[in-house]
Design a protein around this motif. Sequence first.
Motif, short mmCIF file in Angstrom:
data_model
loop_
_atom_site.label_atom_id
_atom_site.label_comp_id
_atom_site.label_asym_id
_atom_site.label_seq_id
_atom_site.Cartn_x
_atom_site.Cartn_y
_atom_site.Cartn_z
N MET A 139 0.85 -1.19 0.00
CA MET A 139 0.00 0.00 0.00
C MET A 139 0.88 1.25 0.00
O MET A 139 1.95 1.26 0.61
CB MET A 139 -0.91 0.00 1.24
N ARG A 140 0.42 2.30 -0.69
CA ARG A 140 1.19 3.53 -0.73
C ARG A 140 1.36 4.11 0.67
O ARG A 140 0.48 4.00 1.52
CB ARG A 140 0.48 4.55 -1.64
N GLU A 141 2.51 4.75 0.89
CA GLU A 141 2.86 5.24 2.22
C GLU A 141 1.81 6.21 2.77
O GLU A 141 1.45 6.17 3.95
CB GLU A 141 4.23 5.92 2.18
N TYR A 142 1.30 7.10 1.90
CA TYR A 142 0.31 8.07 2.37
C TYR A 142 -0.93 7.37 2.91
O TYR A 142 -1.48 7.75 3.95
CB TYR A 142 -0.07 9.02 1.23
N LEU A 143 -1.40 6.35 2.19
CA LEU A 143 -2.58 5.62 2.65
C LEU A 143 -2.29 4.89 3.95
O LEU A 143 -3.14 4.84 4.85
CB LEU A 143 -3.03 4.64 1.57
N GLU A 144 -1.12 4.31 4.07
CA GLU A 144 -0.74 3.61 5.30
C GLU A 144 -0.84 4.56 6.50
O GLU A 144 -1.29 4.17 7.58
CB GLU A 144 0.70 3.08 5.19
N ARG A 145 -0.43 5.80 6.30
CA ARG A 145 -0.38 6.76 7.40
C ARG A 145 -1.74 7.38 7.71
O ARG A 145 -2.03 7.70 8.87
CB ARG A 145 0.61 7.89 7.10
N HIS A 146 -2.58 7.55 6.70
CA HIS A 146 -3.75 8.40 6.89
C HIS A 146 -5.11 7.71 6.78
O HIS A 146 -6.13 8.35 7.07
CB HIS A 146 -3.70 9.57 5.90
N LEU A 147 -5.16 6.47 6.36
CA LEU A 147 -6.45 5.78 6.39
C LEU A 147 -6.91 5.60 7.83
O LEU A 147 -6.13 5.24 8.71
CB LEU A 147 -6.35 4.41 5.71
N GLU A 148 -8.19 5.88 8.07
CA GLU A 148 -8.75 5.68 9.40
C GLU A 148 -8.93 4.17 9.65
O GLU A 148 -9.06 3.39 8.70
CB GLU A 148 -10.11 6.37 9.51
N PRO A 149 -8.95 3.75 10.92
CA PRO A 149 -9.22 2.33 11.21
C PRO A 149 -10.58 1.93 10.64
O PRO A 149 -11.50 2.75 10.57
CB PRO A 149 -9.22 2.28 12.74
N LEU A 150 -10.71 0.68 10.25
CA LEU A 150 -11.97 0.19 9.70
C LEU A 150 -13.06 0.29 10.76
O LEU A 150 -12.90 -0.17 11.89
CB LEU A 150 -11.82 -1.27 9.24
N SER A 151 -14.18 0.91 10.40
CA SER A 151 -15.28 1.09 11.35
C SER A 151 -16.27 -0.05 11.22
O SER A 151 -16.15 -0.91 10.35
CB SER A 151 -15.99 2.43 11.09
N ASN A 152 -17.28 -0.03 12.07
CA ASN A 152 -18.35 -1.04 12.01
C ASN A 152 -19.58 -0.49 11.31
O ASN A 152 -20.68 -1.00 11.48
CB ASN A 152 -18.72 -1.49 13.43
#
Length: 303
Positions: A1-14
């Motif tokens: 996964m791209r570094e930016y996405l690794e850093r800024h994606l929020e945790p998976l919600s319900n």
Amino acid sequence: MREYLERHLEPLSNRDDDQSSETWLHSFPESIRRELLPELKFDDSGTETVKLPGGGTLAFSYEPVPVDAIEEYRKIYGEISPSDLMEGYEHLASETMVVKLREKCRKLTSLSIQTSFGKSIQLAGLPVRHVLFSTDDTWIRSSYAERYTKDVLLYCPPTSILSLLILFHEIGHLECEKQLTKREVARRSRARGKYQGEIGVHPIFTGKARVEGFEEVSELVLREERDAWAVALSKLRHVMPAFDVRREDVLKSIHEITLSGYSDAIRKRMGREPSVYKMLDTLSTMLKGILDTRQKTTAEKLT
């Protein structure tokens, strides 16, 4: 996964993918969605002033949506077939749009927030042509900035801190766009189109180029959203105490509810990307099905 996405994606919600607008609204903290003028009835035009719980006033004026703007939207959306509209955006069908703009919308002509501690903000001077807001929350499912006209369509009146956050977020999109070259604006527009086209895909075969392409457009879309929220917060943070809201509630609203919607969609789409092993299993299943069918056909012919 791209570094930016690794850093800024929020945790998976319900969150439920098919949640209603009402469920979405009630996922925000009460202090954020609290209506400041719950009994307000809109005339064709008017001015409203409300005292803020933390000291100060919110004042805004409105009038009917200009006829030339309505005709402009008729032309813009008249080129779109209703069958081409995504679920939840059926209101953008040309004639529906025209009727709703005329009957359910008002143009925000001015808006100002003045606190008791000397901080203020106004709509004047911001890079938006018209702010058109729905007089109820049953028409527009979500707010958005119309890049061609430099308008903002707001799903409800500007009478809660939530609606103001969303209003300034959408203006943030227009403000960020001012800093970009025409080429970059076009690039981001194409990226958002590709993102929308890919987000619901269920691929059968793995493809490195497709994965990398989706990650690239997802990064651009997520950057846009985060940048627009940064603009909104920078403009509203000085007046936020007047609304008597906690910083934690504001950040939860942005990260855990709004940005998490994008993050969930990106994570789920990437999770549907088959691995090489899954692809081989799929091919094996397909081949087995073909062989079984041929064997059955041969057996039937022999009998």
